[in-house]
Design an enzyme around this catalytic site. Structure first.
Site, PDB file in Angstrom:
ATOM      1  N   PRO A 295      73.172 -22.663  21.702  1.00 36.51           N
ATOM      2  CA  PRO A 295      72.905 -23.653  22.737  1.00 36.51           C
ATOM      3  C   PRO A 295      74.143 -25.023  22.869  1.00 36.51           C
ATOM      4  O   PRO A 295      74.685 -25.247  21.948  1.00 36.51           O
ATOM      5  CB  PRO A 295      71.410 -23.969  22.462  1.00 36.51           C
TER       6      PRO A 295
ATOM      7  N   SER B  61      57.740 -25.092  16.699  1.00 36.46           N
ATOM      8  CA  SER B  61      57.878 -25.740  15.601  1.00 36.46           C
ATOM      9  C   SER B  61      57.093 -25.689  15.142  1.00 36.46           C
ATOM     10  O   SER B  61      56.328 -26.455  14.964  1.00 36.46           O
ATOM     11  CB  SER B  61      58.406 -27.348  16.018  1.00 36.46           C
TER      12      SER B  61
ATOM     13  N   HIS C  16      72.913 -22.193  16.235  1.00 36.58           N
ATOM     14  CA  HIS C  16      72.329 -21.865  15.756  1.00 36.58           C
ATOM     15  C   HIS C  16      71.057 -21.338  14.637  1.00 36.58           C
ATOM     16  O   HIS C  16      70.204 -22.075  14.840  1.00 36.58           O
ATOM     17  CB  HIS C  16      71.164 -21.282  16.698  1.00 36.58           C
TER      18      HIS C  16
ATOM     19  N   GLN D 216      61.324 -26.051  25.941  1.00 38.02           N
ATOM     20  CA  GLN D 216      61.803 -27.621  26.285  1.00 38.02           C
ATOM     21  C   GLN D 216      61.866 -28.109  25.270  1.00 38.02           C
ATOM     22  O   GLN D 216      62.037 -27.919  24.269  1.00 38.02           O
ATOM     23  CB  GLN D 216      59.657 -27.933  26.118  1.00 38.02           C
TER      24      GLN D 216
END
Length: 608
Positions: free
Chosen positions: A105, A439, A329, A540
């Site tokens: 990312p 998470s 990542h 998000q």
């Protein structure tokens, strides 16, 4: 800027580490029941009946499931985190796809306005200082503990990911990669600067002292000057790291046959981070184009080879103001460092705007050398294809943001997830397995599990809102909306407390392999394959400044959707692949915009 902790805060930090629990192993029956509920409406009836029988057999008393569950519980007792290695290998290290777009990312910084290349280098010098100050806090283990936000706010979170930021490196392998983490980052004293596809070593410690900002600027100016000497250019070796992992492994083996190459690779692999000084591109500096430039560098003719994707952190400073971070990542999540906004963002955004003093001279070491016979031409086509295949669109929804959603007494994240389901349904007239990162840092060495957002309640809502043949009342629509949001919220709470199904099922599968059992029928079933093909991959990543995260889809026929809810707007980064005719980022965004407005109308109309 330097952030100091009081002695009391340090004690609180240590206490928080002590109270973190191990990731739980959910009850077997609970996981199997949830699995069936998650998949019943996503597969055909005949297939589901078959799956239900397989699941019942797997979970029967004395069956295979009980045996695997017992072994998994034993593993939990003897390890810090029973799922960590399984998850890391399955999610990242075993994946053979190229890192850019498919895995890494990027965080796109606010657009900068540079008057000339020296202005850009001043920015880069400040950024290096910010990195070093942040590293000082990490080395001292002086970061204040993060506490959960959103659902179940206030719970202390595991901090281990912070200590992998600068000391991690992903080595390519023929079948699986290896993640190597230097926990003692204090010993790492150099960065690699890339300019015009060439490599330069930047020693940030000299005579036991950290270089000052003017000294760093002076070194960067010398790097740029050296990079302009075309007679000393070496092959654009960085492009090799953009290849598939197996192919890059084979190329690396050829590289390391030469002692000069081995020495250069060792310097790259042991650096703190990579600083990519990108050349100006001729593209419009829109949010979408800035995202693309960071994701893949726009190909080898622009900045696609000015990267080293195996390194955990690559800070990109473009001469035209495109700046950001490319993250490998596997060591950490793309969003974890945003929890420490007061420190991380202070160093990277307040510090970047301070004034510089007069530069001081310092002797500059030569650039890293690679064998000039190395050829990267075989990778050009693959990178071109990756660049040309990515359909990325950054969309700013301006009608409302999270403040409006909160006024409805709804979770902004759950609200947006339901809107994403509605958008996908508008495009395809169905729902599919959806991944939303959750998470689990509430537990020791916790990373993530999956929130399965394509719930039965979401399907009930989207079918009602799109049904033009029947007239449903405003009250009925609102009830279905709240049911969908509540279902999403409940699954989110289950996931962040270690009670989701994906990690658990992966653990059971891996235990069966370790026991050298025949692969259980549950994991050979078509439904299980469907459940793990995440056509909609979402996350998000909220920020407190004008920056955003983006990434590519995880399957060829899928979408990657990263979103950043702000008080009065929501930023969406939607990606898909041009080669797949079933997907279109533009079409998805159009449906998403329509869906958000329709959901707003449901909320507003019901009040009258």
């Amino acid at each position: 800027m330097f952030y100091l902790l009081s002695h009391s805060k340090v004690l609180i930090m240590c206490a928080c580490f002590q109270v973190l629990l191990k990731v739980p192993v959910p009850p077997l029956k609970q996981t199997l029941d949830t699995y069936l509920k998650c998949m019943q409406h996503l597969v055909k009836d005949e297939q589901f009946r078959k799956t239900k029988g397989i699941v019942e057999k797997f979970g029967a008393p004395g069956g295979v499931g009980e045996t695997l569950q017992k072994k998994l519980l034993e593993r939990r007792e003897r390890t810090t985190n029973w799922v960590y290695d399984y998850w890391l290998e399955d999610m990242y290290l075993n994946n053979r796809l190229a890192l850019p777009v498919n895995s890494s990312p990027v965080m796109v910084f606010p657009k900068q306005t540079f008057t000339d290349y020296k202005d850009a280098l001043r920015f880069a010098a400040r950024l290096v200082v910010g990195v070093l100050e942040y590293k000082t806090l990490i080395d001292a283990r002086a970061l204040p503990v993060d506490f959960a936000r959103g659902q179940l706010a206030g719970t202390p979170l595991c901090m281990e990911q912070y200590y992998r930021v600068f000391g991690s490196y992903r080595y390519p392998g023929l079948k699986t990669d290896m993640l190597k983490v230097h926990m003692n980052c204090a010993a790492l004293e150099h960065m690699i600067v890339m300019c015009k596809n060439q490599f330069f070593r930047l020693d940030v410690i000299a005579n036991g002292q950290q270089l000052s900002e003017p000294e760093i600027l002076s070194q960067l100016e010398k790097i740029v000057k050296m990079s302009e000497n075309t007679k000393e250019w070496f092959p654009p070796v960085g492009v090799l790291t953009s290849d598939g992992r197996t192919e890059w492994t084979q190329a690396r083996e050829e590289l390391t046959k030469d002692p000069t190459n081995r020495e250069s690779l060792a310097l790259i692999e042991s650096c703190l981070c990579v600083i990519c000084l990108d050349e100006s591109s001729r593209v419009e500096l829109s949010d979408t184009n800035r995202a693309l430039m960071l994701l893949h560098g726009a190909g080898p003719q622009q900045n696609g080879a000015n990267r080293w994707y195996d390194k955990s952190m690559q800070f990109v400073v473009g001469m035209n103001g495109i700046c950001g971070v490319v993250c490998e990542h596997s060591p950490f999540e793309g969003m974890f460092h945003l929890h420490n906004d007061p420190i991380f963002l202070c160093n990277f955004y307040v510090l970047l705007r301070t004034e510089l003093g007069v530069p001081k001279g310092r002797i500059w070491p030569p650039g890293l050398e690679f064998d000039k016979h190395v050829s990267a031409s075989c990778v050009w086509f693959l990178l071109y294809r990756l660049v040309n295949n990515l359909d990325m669109d950054v969309f700013k929804f301006k009608v409302f943001g999270k403040d409006f959603i909160k006024k409805q007494k709804m979770s902004p994240d759950a609200f947006i997830q339901v809107a994403l389901q509605l958008a996908f349904y508008k495009c395809t007239s169905k729902l599919v397995s959806t991944y939303e990162s959750a998470s689990i840092r509430r537990f020791q060495e916790g990373r993530v599990d999956n929130i399965r957002s394509a719930t039965p309640e979401a399907l009930a809502f989207v079918t009602m809102i799109t049904d033009e043949r029947r007239n449903f009342s405003d009250a009925e629509k609102l009830k279905r909306l709240r049911d969908a949001i509540n279902a999403q919220t409940n699954y989110t709470i289950a996931a962040i407390t270690g009670m989701a199904i994906d990690n658990h099922l992966l653990g059971l599968l891996r235990i069966s392999k370790e026991l050298k059992m025949e692969k259980p029928e549950l994991f050979c079933d078509e439904t299980y394959q469907t459940s793990n093909s995440f056509i909609l991959s979402t996350s998000q990543v909220p920020t407190t400044v004008e920056m955003f995260c983006c990434y590519g889809p995880v399957v060829p026929n899928g979408y990657g959707v990263c979103y950043n809810p702000q008080p009065d707007h929501i930023l969406f980064c939607v990606s898909s692949f041009w080669e797949n005719t079933e997907t279109s980022s533009t079409v998805f965004i159009k449906a998403l915009n329509e869906g958000l407005l329709e959901i707003r109308d449901v909320c507003n109309t019901s009040k009258h």
